[in-house]
Design a protein around this motif. Sequence first.
Motif, PDB file in Angstrom:
ATOM      1  N   TYR A 133       0.834  -1.080  -0.052  1.00 55.64           N
ATOM      2  CA  TYR A 133       0.079  -0.041  -0.011  1.00 55.64           C
ATOM      3  C   TYR A 133       0.792   1.136  -0.038  1.00 55.64           C
ATOM      4  O   TYR A 133       0.757   2.027   0.894  1.00 55.64           O
ATOM      5  CB  TYR A 133      -0.924  -0.020   1.155  1.00 55.64           C
ATOM      6  CG  TYR A 133      -2.271   0.502   1.150  1.00 55.64           C
ATOM      7  CD1 TYR A 133      -2.358   1.670   0.142  1.00 55.64           C
ATOM      8  CD2 TYR A 133      -3.134   0.396   2.086  1.00 55.64           C
ATOM      9  CE1 TYR A 133      -3.613   2.499   0.347  1.00 55.64           C
ATOM     10  CE2 TYR A 133      -4.420   1.451   2.061  1.00 55.64           C
ATOM     11  CZ  TYR A 133      -4.443   2.330   1.125  1.00 55.64           C
ATOM     12  OH  TYR A 133      -5.652   3.009   1.196  1.00 55.64           O
ATOM     13  N   ARG A 134       1.733   1.378  -0.991  1.00 55.03           N
ATOM     14  CA  ARG A 134       2.725   2.230  -1.210  1.00 55.03           C
ATOM     15  C   ARG A 134       2.256   3.741  -0.817  1.00 55.03           C
ATOM     16  O   ARG A 134       2.791   4.670  -0.393  1.00 55.03           O
ATOM     17  CB  ARG A 134       3.248   2.230  -2.845  1.00 55.03           C
ATOM     18  CG  ARG A 134       4.561   3.242  -2.921  1.00 55.03           C
ATOM     19  CD  ARG A 134       5.667   3.058  -1.961  1.00 55.03           C
ATOM     20  NE  ARG A 134       6.309   1.985  -2.161  1.00 55.03           N
ATOM     21  CZ  ARG A 134       7.704   1.821  -1.674  1.00 55.03           C
ATOM     22  NH1 ARG A 134       8.107   2.718  -0.692  1.00 55.03           N
ATOM     23  NH2 ARG A 134       8.123   0.777  -2.008  1.00 55.03           N
ATOM     24  N   GLU A 135       1.090   4.110  -1.560  1.00 58.79           N
ATOM     25  CA  GLU A 135       0.636   5.532  -1.414  1.00 58.79           C
ATOM     26  C   GLU A 135       0.302   5.991   0.323  1.00 58.79           C
ATOM     27  O   GLU A 135       0.789   7.019   0.572  1.00 58.79           O
ATOM     28  CB  GLU A 135      -0.840   5.740  -2.089  1.00 58.79           C
ATOM     29  CG  GLU A 135      -0.945   5.175  -3.352  1.00 58.79           C
ATOM     30  CD  GLU A 135      -1.218   3.661  -3.783  1.00 58.79           C
ATOM     31  OE1 GLU A 135      -1.475   3.121  -2.821  1.00 58.79           O
ATOM     32  OE2 GLU A 135      -0.930   3.534  -4.750  1.00 58.79           O
ATOM     33  N   LEU A 136      -0.070   5.119   0.860  1.00 59.30           N
ATOM     34  CA  LEU A 136      -0.603   5.219   2.303  1.00 59.30           C
ATOM     35  C   LEU A 136       1.088   5.213   3.067  1.00 59.30           C
ATOM     36  O   LEU A 136       1.209   6.087   3.973  1.00 59.30           O
ATOM     37  CB  LEU A 136      -1.482   4.178   3.116  1.00 59.30           C
ATOM     38  CG  LEU A 136      -1.584   4.270   4.656  1.00 59.30           C
ATOM     39  CD1 LEU A 136      -2.180   5.639   4.857  1.00 59.30           C
ATOM     40  CD2 LEU A 136      -2.018   3.078   4.969  1.00 59.30           C
TER      41      LEU A 136
ATOM     42  N   ASN B 298       3.706   6.346   1.776  1.00 58.68           N
ATOM     43  CA  ASN B 298       4.381   7.525   1.408  1.00 58.68           C
ATOM     44  C   ASN B 298       3.785   8.850   2.316  1.00 58.68           C
ATOM     45  O   ASN B 298       4.568   9.656   2.906  1.00 58.68           O
ATOM     46  CB  ASN B 298       4.162   7.943   0.026  1.00 58.68           C
ATOM     47  CG  ASN B 298       5.242   7.033  -0.918  1.00 58.68           C
ATOM     48  OD1 ASN B 298       5.960   6.421  -0.232  1.00 58.68           O
ATOM     49  ND2 ASN B 298       4.653   6.808  -2.089  1.00 58.68           N
ATOM     50  N   ILE B 299       2.442   8.587   2.552  1.00 59.31           N
ATOM     51  CA  ILE B 299       1.813   9.749   3.284  1.00 59.31           C
ATOM     52  C   ILE B 299       2.481   9.730   4.811  1.00 59.31           C
ATOM     53  O   ILE B 299       2.851  10.553   5.299  1.00 59.31           O
ATOM     54  CB  ILE B 299       0.292   9.715   3.281  1.00 59.31           C
ATOM     55  CG1 ILE B 299      -0.043   9.803   1.750  1.00 59.31           C
ATOM     56  CG2 ILE B 299      -0.308  10.501   4.291  1.00 59.31           C
ATOM     57  CD1 ILE B 299      -1.376   9.512   1.619  1.00 59.31           C
TER      58      ILE B 299
ATOM     59  N   SER C 146     -10.678   4.419   0.382  1.00 56.40           N
ATOM     60  CA  SER C 146      -9.784   5.513   0.454  1.00 56.40           C
ATOM     61  C   SER C 146     -10.487   6.751  -0.104  1.00 56.40           C
ATOM     62  O   SER C 146     -11.556   6.518  -0.944  1.00 56.40           O
ATOM     63  CB  SER C 146      -8.440   5.473  -0.156  1.00 56.40           C
ATOM     64  OG  SER C 146      -8.546   4.906  -1.443  1.00 56.40           O
ATOM     65  N   PRO C 147     -10.273   7.919   0.252  1.00 48.76           N
ATOM     66  CA  PRO C 147      -9.677   8.494   1.270  1.00 48.76           C
ATOM     67  C   PRO C 147     -10.075   8.109   2.700  1.00 48.76           C
ATOM     68  O   PRO C 147     -11.153   8.073   2.827  1.00 48.76           O
ATOM     69  CB  PRO C 147      -9.395   9.904   0.878  1.00 48.76           C
ATOM     70  CG  PRO C 147     -10.612  10.276   0.443  1.00 48.76           C
ATOM     71  CD  PRO C 147     -11.227   9.072  -0.323  1.00 48.76           C
TER      72      PRO C 147
END
Length: 191
Positions: free
Chosen positions: A10-13, A15-16, A68-69
């Motif tokens: 879950y790369r997006e999470l 990164n955040i 998401s979001p």
Amino acid sequence: MTKKLIIFRYRELFNILEEIKENFEFKLEFYENERELENLENDNLSDYLVITKKKLSNLKKQIIIDKSPININDLIQILNINFLKSKFIEQSKIDLGRYNLDLNSRILNQNEKELELTEKESSILIFLKQSEDPVKIDQLQEKVWGYNSELETHTVETHVYRLRKKINDKFYDNEFIISDKKGYFLNEKKK
């Protein structure tokens, strides 16, 4: 022990969270491979959580975030609650060598067998576990029952006798709670 939050695929999470990680009280890691997760259960790393998009089999401590979001404050609240639950569950388990005692349910277990204990029986086992030396009857009276040592001692003896009998009836073990002239103690050696 350091808390660890693992973001799985879950790369997006990740990164955040990576951008605001200085606000967290846990270590943040990203895993792509399921083999990395297999070691979590084996390494006795008790304080970890895994965030995934879908449920993974054979993994106990996971949070599924499939929508998401998600509000970051809601996510942090979910994480904090789950870390607290994990810590509470871990602290409620007492290793007694041959057995495990769950303080929340007051269940003594060995493999698949379980024995329900009373509050006093659990307290006796915990006190014996914490004592480095054999425990005399008057010590059990004072610490477990809160009685003065001048009172009758049969209450303690009766409780210990019944507890030994319950353990022997369920686990066929009459050598777990030992008594000698110095007092009572636990034989924690594996059978």
